[in-house]
Design an enzyme around this catalytic site. Structure first.
Site, PDB file in Angstrom:
ATOM      1  N   ASP A 128      -4.111   4.766  -2.100  1.00  0.00           N
ATOM      2  CA  ASP A 128      -3.760   4.252  -0.776  1.00  0.00           C
ATOM      3  C   ASP A 128      -4.979   4.052   0.113  1.00  0.00           C
ATOM      4  OD1 ASP A 128      -0.918   3.992  -0.629  1.00  0.00           O
ATOM      5  OD2 ASP A 128      -0.749   6.163  -0.710  1.00  0.00           O
TER       6      ASP A 128
HETATM    7  C1  BGC Z   1      -4.129   9.977   2.451  1.00  0.00           C
HETATM    8  C2  BGC Z   1      -3.451   9.449   1.234  1.00  0.00           C
HETATM    9  C3  BGC Z   1      -2.083   8.980   1.590  1.00  0.00           C
HETATM   10  C4  BGC Z   1      -2.186   7.958   2.723  1.00  0.00           C
HETATM   11  C5  BGC Z   1      -0.854   7.377   3.129  1.00  0.00           C
HETATM   12  C6  BGC Z   1      -4.071   8.971   3.564  1.00  0.00           C
HETATM   13  O1  BGC Z   1      -4.611   9.504   4.717  1.00  0.00           O
HETATM   14  O2  BGC Z   1      -5.474  10.297   2.133  1.00  0.00           O
HETATM   15  O3  BGC Z   1      -3.419  10.447   0.225  1.00  0.00           O
HETATM   16  O4  BGC Z   1      -1.470   8.401   0.485  1.00  0.00           O
HETATM   17  O5  BGC Z   1      -2.775   8.566   3.829  1.00  0.00           O
HETATM   18  O6  BGC Z   1      -0.061   8.260   3.825  1.00  0.00           O
HETATM   19  C1  NOJ Z   2      -0.650  10.269  -1.745  1.00  0.00           C
HETATM   20  C2  NOJ Z   2       0.468   9.300  -1.886  1.00  0.00           C
HETATM   21  O1  NOJ Z   2       1.689   9.965  -1.679  1.00  0.00           O
HETATM   22  C3  NOJ Z   2       0.441   8.640  -3.239  1.00  0.00           C
HETATM   23  O2  NOJ Z   2       1.428   7.650  -3.307  1.00  0.00           O
HETATM   24  C4  NOJ Z   2      -0.913   8.023  -3.473  1.00  0.00           C
HETATM   25  O3  NOJ Z   2      -0.886   7.430  -4.719  1.00  0.00           O
HETATM   26  C5  NOJ Z   2      -2.003   9.045  -3.343  1.00  0.00           C
HETATM   27  N1  NOJ Z   2      -1.908   9.644  -2.052  1.00  0.00           N
HETATM   28  C6  NOJ Z   2      -3.393   8.466  -3.539  1.00  0.00           C
HETATM   29  O4  NOJ Z   2      -3.828   7.756  -2.447  1.00  0.00           O
END
Ligand code: BGC
Ligand code: NOJ
Length: 712
Positions: free
Chosen positions: A385
């Site tokens: 993400d």
């Molecule tokens: C986090 C991710 C997460 C994303 C969306 C980010 O701040 O590092 O792990 O998936 O937010 O919520």
């Molecule tokens: C947490 C999110 O819940 C997941 O969907 C995502 O793949 C990882 N972060 C990596 O960014």
């Protein structure tokens, strides 16, 4: 539906508390057992307290000018009732009851804690007496005091019941024209569970329920950490992630996201064997939020089951996880009828199509969004993400997930390409078995073509590239100073079988071992990004070694474990498994600093000052993927469309293991014995040798089969 036991012992008095939520009740039961181990009688006081929230987590934490004026309670027959806002539009209240005669209570936080004191040291507890306070506004709480006179050696049990009740609107008050809560609806429940025998029976029912769920897969291996995680805790965490997604934990406030499309499809990979009917329902809910384009809302709200407009769509990996979720469901259950279930797009009446067509659209979504190299466009992000290649945000507070400043027609993801290959081959297997052999051919052709594209434009010489950025520059390449090599594309491409035939897979995982393996697990990439890069987004916003910037992101470690098993490397796969296994990390708890029975999203990577420290436990895709890696790929007990496959790729030093797997209603009793160092499997089923290593449920309806497998 879980329970916790907390024990303490001081000056000869022993206390144990068992907390649990009985099945099908809005209650939490606390059973406290107190024993006097002294040779003389003892008088002790027991205090139990809860802090009531005012029903709206966001408002409770911000709107103090109102909230400090509305708190209301009732204390009747020793039961504390919390009824803030019940006078107006809420029909629900909470209650806190205790089985013993009370020596005091408090319902006002200030009275209970005393000035300048916290929950660790309430003034009333220090003084040994509660004050019978009634909260008027400020912060309502519930506290009970029980004084016990225990003879030498005597043991007593106290039950506390904390509950929630919704009353019918026309029967809120008793008498009807009063402002007093109608308690007729809860009195029988309270009386029932304050009875120690009923509380015990509720606990026994809960235990039987879990024994059944966990009994679906039980193993006895030479390693205690594997047994503990597989038999109990990993499966339990899979239930928690399936239920809660990423919404409420010590790290998630419960007011942010709903259920992630990507997350929930992956969560069910580790859950589907426990309650397939709930996985089925979840799949259809997810499909109903899919967009007509084949794309997906990144999240949906569980109460309304609608896609979340705030975060929207455009995470270009999302649609493929639906294919993998459905594939897992079909393999577990053999329930092909799910493919014919009608589900709308974006919940719009009139757009319903069979689930199979939804999967078809997931497939087309990628083919309609290819970039300059023929690889899938990344959109807002893919699995990572935080790899936001079209974001270009320079404004503090902008969401990296929803800000888009580039047209998105250049940046491509090799990870999505690998995912597409894997998902399309699953889809072909599904289509072939569901009477769409023409589609199957089309899915396979596209998968083969994408595999070729990966080999041509997604290979860096020693490992798979990660992506192309929005200038068409490589990410995850030896050409870069930072971010030369990433896990996601390497792990997933090998998991998908790409490069098994030509040495690329072996090379890629050797590079992963060389550059990404640390004693605390595999880090996401190397070298870590040392500054903020506008064109990379959130990944470079984290200090080096944390989260997506080269942390040990536990979710993706199992992709490499599975990849190693596809290469036949049981020792390597298991080595990676143990590095992040929470039970195995218990002995380094002073470094790990997290529960030794639950996976955390992240362990700080080697670039971090706190290398090895875990954070964000419980709600993470790690639970499901690690469960799959150990259960299905290392131990190799794997559901397939046609039966249960037995294909262990275990450490060379293991003499074998035994397992029981309930699969499609049949108990498979499995004994694996190692006779040579390889992974070749010879199977005997109920005493008769069989060809291959897939064992279908017996055609004659027998409910148990005995399998012995010899590895050589
Ligand atoms: C986090 C991710 C997460 C994303 C969306 C980010 O701040 O590092 O792990 O998936 O937010 O919520
Ligand atoms: C947490 C999110 O819940 C997941 O969907 C995502 O793949 C990882 N972060 C990596 O960014």
């Amino acid at each position: 539906m879980g329970y916790t036991t907390i024990g303490s012992k001081f000056a000869g008095i022993e206390a144990h508390t068992r907390y649990f939520v009985p099945l099908d009740e809005n209650l939490e039961i606390w059973q406290l057992t107190v024993s006097n181990r002294r040779a003389k009688p003892a008088r002790i006081s027991v205090f139990a307290s809860v802090e009531f929230c005012l029903w709206d987590a966001q408002d409770d934490a911000t709107n103090f000018q109102r909230n400090y004026n509305i708190g209301e309670v009732e204390v009747v027959d020793g039961v504390i009732y919390h009824k803030t806002e019940y006078r107006e539009r809420r029909n629900h209240f909470a209650f806190f009851a205790c089985s013993e005669p009370k020596a005091g209570f408090d319902t006002a936080r200030d009275a209970f804690l005393g000035p300048y004191r916290g929950w660790d040291n309430p003034a009333t507890v220090a003084a040994g007496q509660l004050t019978n306070s009634i909260a008027h506004g400020w912060a309502p709480i519930g506290a009970h005091q029980v004084n016990l006179d225990l003879a030498a050696g005597e043991t007593r049990q106290i039950v506390f019941v904390l509950g929630y009740q919704e009353n019918p609107v026309d029967r809120k008050f008793d008498p009807p024209d009063s402002q007093t809560i109608n308690k007729k609806t809860v009195k029988p429940v309270i009386a029932k569970y304050l009875d120690a025998k009923e509380a015990d029976a509720a606990f026994d029912r809960l235990r039987a329920h879990w024994d059944k769920l966990l009994g679906i897969f039980q193993v006895d291996t030479p390693d205690a950490h594997t047994n503990r995680m597989v038999n109990i805790w990993n499966a339990y965490q899979c239930m928690a992630t399936f239920n809660m997604s990423r919404s409420a934990s010590s790290f998630e406030s419960g007011i942010g996201r709903g259920l992630g499309f990507r997350d929930s499809n992956q969560d069910l990979l580790g859950f589907v064997h426990m309650v397939p009917a709930r996985a089925r329902e979840r799949i259809l809910d997810l499909a109903s939020t899919q967009l007509e384009s084949g794309g997906a809302y990144h999240q949906y709200q569980p109460l309304t089951k609608r896609g979340n407009n705030d975060i929207g769509s455009g995470f270009n990996d999302d649609p493929h996880w639906l294919i993998l979720g459905v594939a897992a469901y079909l393999k577990e259950t053999g329930d092909w009828s799910i493919l014919d279930e009608l589900a709308p797009y974006d919940n719009k009446p009139g757009t319903e199509e069979p689930l199979y067509e939804h999967l078809h659209r997931s497939f087309r979504y990628t083919l309609e969004r290819l970039g300059p190299h023929g690889l899938p466009l990344i959109g807002r992000a893919d699995w990572n993400d935080c790899l936001n290649l079209n974001c270009f945000s320079s404004t503090p507070g902008n969401s990296f997930q929803t800000t888009t400043n580039r047209d998105g027609k250049v940046a491509e993801s090799v990870f999505i390409a690998g995912l597409f290959v894997h998902a399309s081959r699953e889809l072909a297997a599904i289509a072939g078995r569901h009477g769409h052999s023409g589609d199957a051919t089309c899915f396979l052709t596209a998968a083969d073509r994408m595999e070729q594209t990966i080999k041509t434009h997604g290979w860096d010489g020693e490992w798979f590239l990660r992506a192309y950025d929005s200038f068409g520059e490589k990410i995850g390449s030896k050409e870069r100073e930072e971010g030369k090599i990433f896990i996601e594309s390497n792990g997933f491409c090998v998991l998908a079988g790409i490069g098994l035939d030509d040495g690329r897979a072996a090379k890629a995982l050797a590079a992963v071992r060389e550059h990404l393996a640390t004693k605390h697990g595999l880090v996401l990439h190397q070298p870590a990004y040392t500054r903020y890069y506008l064109h990379l987004g959130e990944i470079s916003s984290y200090p080096p070694g944390y989260k997506e910037n080269a942390g040990v992101f536990c979710h993706v470690n199992p992709w490499v474990m599975i990849g190693e098993t596809r290469l036949g490397h049981g020792d390597e796969a298991y080595d990676y498994y143990l590095r992040i296994n929470p039970s195995a990390r218990e002995e380094i708890s002073e470094v790990h600093r997290c529960e030794p029975y639950v996976y955390a999203q992240m362990i700080a990577g080697k670039d971090a000052p706190t290398f090895g420290e875990a954070k964000n436990s419980w709600l993470t895709g790690t639970a499901a993927w690690n469960y799959c890696a150990i259960a299905q790929w290392i131990l190799g007990v794997r559901p397939t469309y046609d039966g249960l496959e037995i294909a262990p790729v275990i450490p060379t030093g293991w003499p074998g293991f035994t397992a029981t797997r309930i699969f499609r209603g049949v108990a498979y009793k499995i004994a694996i014995e190692r006779k040579g160092a390889g992974n070749r499997v010879a199977l005997t089923v109920d005493g008769a040798p069989i060809e291959g290593n897939i064992v279908p449920p017996p055609a004659d309806g027998r409910k148990e089969v005995s399998i012995s497998a010899v590895l050589s």
